[in-house]
Design an enzyme around this catalytic site. Structure first.
Site, PDB file in Angstrom:
ATOM      1  N   ASP A  80      -6.018  -2.041   5.677  1.00 15.99           N
ATOM      2  CA  ASP A  80      -6.770  -1.736   4.454  1.00 15.99           C
ATOM      3  C   ASP A  80      -8.140  -1.131   4.783  1.00 15.99           C
ATOM      4  O   ASP A  80      -8.790  -0.551   3.916  1.00 15.99           O
ATOM      5  CB  ASP A  80      -7.029  -3.049   3.681  1.00 15.99           C
ATOM      6  CG  ASP A  80      -6.222  -3.151   2.407  1.00 15.99           C
ATOM      7  OD1 ASP A  80      -5.891  -2.103   1.838  1.00 15.99           O
ATOM      8  OD2 ASP A  80      -5.958  -4.291   1.993  1.00 15.99           O
ATOM      9  N   LYS A  86       4.518  -1.398  -2.351  1.00 16.71           N
ATOM     10  CA  LYS A  86       4.227  -1.332  -0.915  1.00 16.71           C
ATOM     11  C   LYS A  86       5.478  -1.692  -0.113  1.00 16.71           C
ATOM     12  O   LYS A  86       5.819  -1.024   0.864  1.00 16.71           O
ATOM     13  CB  LYS A  86       3.054  -2.259  -0.565  1.00 16.71           C
ATOM     14  CG  LYS A  86       1.714  -1.687  -1.032  1.00 16.71           C
ATOM     15  CD  LYS A  86       0.559  -2.682  -1.029  1.00 16.71           C
ATOM     16  CE  LYS A  86      -0.653  -2.042  -1.703  1.00 16.71           C
ATOM     17  NZ  LYS A  86      -1.800  -2.937  -1.868  1.00 16.71           N
ATOM     18  N   GLN A 113      -3.637  -8.776  -0.660  1.00 15.42           N
ATOM     19  CA  GLN A 113      -3.864  -8.074  -1.927  1.00 15.42           C
ATOM     20  C   GLN A 113      -5.074  -8.684  -2.654  1.00 15.42           C
ATOM     21  O   GLN A 113      -5.198  -9.901  -2.770  1.00 15.42           O
ATOM     22  CB  GLN A 113      -2.593  -8.174  -2.795  1.00 15.42           C
ATOM     23  CG  GLN A 113      -2.636  -7.367  -4.069  1.00 15.42           C
ATOM     24  CD  GLN A 113      -2.674  -5.858  -3.844  1.00 15.42           C
ATOM     25  OE1 GLN A 113      -2.183  -5.350  -2.845  1.00 15.42           O
ATOM     26  NE2 GLN A 113      -3.274  -5.132  -4.758  1.00 15.42           N
TER      27      GLN A 113
HETATM   28  N1  GUN Z   1      -6.437  -4.175  -4.852  1.00 15.35           N
HETATM   29  C1  GUN Z   1      -6.620  -2.961  -5.426  1.00 15.35           C
HETATM   30  N2  GUN Z   1      -6.576  -1.995  -4.491  1.00 15.35           N
HETATM   31  C2  GUN Z   1      -6.355  -2.600  -3.306  1.00 15.35           C
HETATM   32  C3  GUN Z   1      -6.195  -2.118  -1.988  1.00 15.35           C
HETATM   33  O1  GUN Z   1      -6.284  -0.917  -1.693  1.00 15.35           O
HETATM   34  N3  GUN Z   1      -5.953  -3.072  -1.047  1.00 15.35           N
HETATM   35  C4  GUN Z   1      -5.884  -4.401  -1.335  1.00 15.35           C
HETATM   36  N4  GUN Z   1      -5.669  -5.245  -0.348  1.00 15.35           N
HETATM   37  N5  GUN Z   1      -6.041  -4.868  -2.555  1.00 15.35           N
HETATM   38  C5  GUN Z   1      -6.258  -3.970  -3.536  1.00 15.35           C
END
Ligand code: GUN
Length: 296
Positions: free
Chosen positions: A120, A53, A97
């Site tokens: 998200d 990211k 996350q």
């Molecule tokens: N963990 C697995 N996929 C995601 C996601 O799309 N966003 C976040 N914040 N955590 C994740």
């Protein structure tokens, strides 16, 4: 039939070029989109996602900060930190996350994020907007799947989409997005999961099969019909002594066998993964536009 391989890297690259041009335009007017990613603990898969990211932000000119916290961080401290970022105008998007350590409530954390910074799309306000089909931040993996289908010439309109998996991050939202009365949607959707009776009888009806159950090679060739379009969301690390690292990533679909029956299929890696991060970038830029009242 041997399937067309849907190249997520290529599709992501063209969307990223669009985003990069937008960011450059915004920066020339003094607006710099910003994303903060918070990770708690040492989950190895999460570490990889978070690094990617940050790299994507750098590539597109988005300002990014990664805040790595120890697994022992208290819920109270994490909530306070989110509040600090809620108030900081430098950051248009806040991403925590998942998964979080067990002593921290995911629900409380997601509720704490300012819905206008919720890139998200996990805050209940944004989830609710998604369900009723109003404008909101769509969750990145489901939105990436929709874009991948449309941009690879596999519009879900009128098709029977079978979703394997009912998680809040992929299964439920992708079903919700694809049933909307909207361009790139208008599908008939069935959701299956671990308690579904006679699952293969249902997956064999799929025109489009979305596998998001987290079990390596779960979908076998006898579970799909000829000409199916397969989207493999699985990211499973398995041991493979023939590789340098001793491990290898595979999806939820038995790729080699299913590709002989499918019309099109996404690989793992290089399918859905790059799309997820790209949609996060898109949401972050959108957030910056909202915060700065940017008119296209
Ligand atoms: N963990 C697995 N996929 C995601 C996601 O799309 N966003 C976040 N914040 N955590 C994740």
């Amino acid at each position: 039939m041997v399937a067309e391989i849907i190249n997520g890297n290529e599709v992501a690259k063209s969307i990223r070029a669009e985003i990069k041009a937008e960011v450059a335009k915004m920066k020339s007017k003094g607006i710099e989109p910003g994303l903060v990613v918070i990770i708690v603990g040492e989950d190895p898969a999460s570490q990889v996602y978070v690094r990617k990211k940050g790299e994507a932000c750098n590539e597109l000119g988005i300002c990014s900060e990664t805040n790595r916290l120890p697994a022992s961080t208290t819920e109270e401290d994490l909530l306070k930190l989110i509040d600090k970022y809620n108030k900081d105008p430098k950051f248009d998007g806040i991403l925590v996350q998942l998964p979080l350590p067990k002593h921290i409530s995911e629900e409380k954390v997601l509720l704490k994020i300012d819905p206008s910074k919720d890139v998200d799309g996990f805050h209940p306000i944004n989830v609710g907007k998604m369900v009723v089909g109003s404008e909101c931040y769509l969750p990145c993996t489901p939105h990436g799947i929709q874009e991948l289908l449309v941009r690879s010439g596999n519009d879900p309109k009128g098709k029977h989409v079978v979703v394997l998996g009912r998680s809040n991050i992929v299964g439920k939202p992708v079903a919700c997005i694809l049933i909307q009365k909207a361009p790139g949607a208008d599908a008939t959707v069935t959701i299956c999961h671990s308690r579904t009776t006679n699952l293969p009888a249902i997956t064999r009806q799929a025109d489009i099969l979305i596998a998001a159950i987290g079990q390596p090679n779960f979908v076998k060739a006898d579970m799909v019909k000829d000409g199916v379009v397969v989207i493999d969301v699985g990211v499973n690390r398995i041991n493979d002594p023939t590789t340098k690292s001793g491990t290898r990533l595979i999806g939820d679909v038995d790729f080699e066998a299913v590709k002989l029956k499918a019309k099109a299929i996404t690989p793992v890696p290089g399918g859905v993964g790059p799309m997820t991060i790209t949609m996060l970038m898109k949401n972050t830029v959108h957030a910056a536009k909202v915060h700065h009242k940017w008119k296209d």
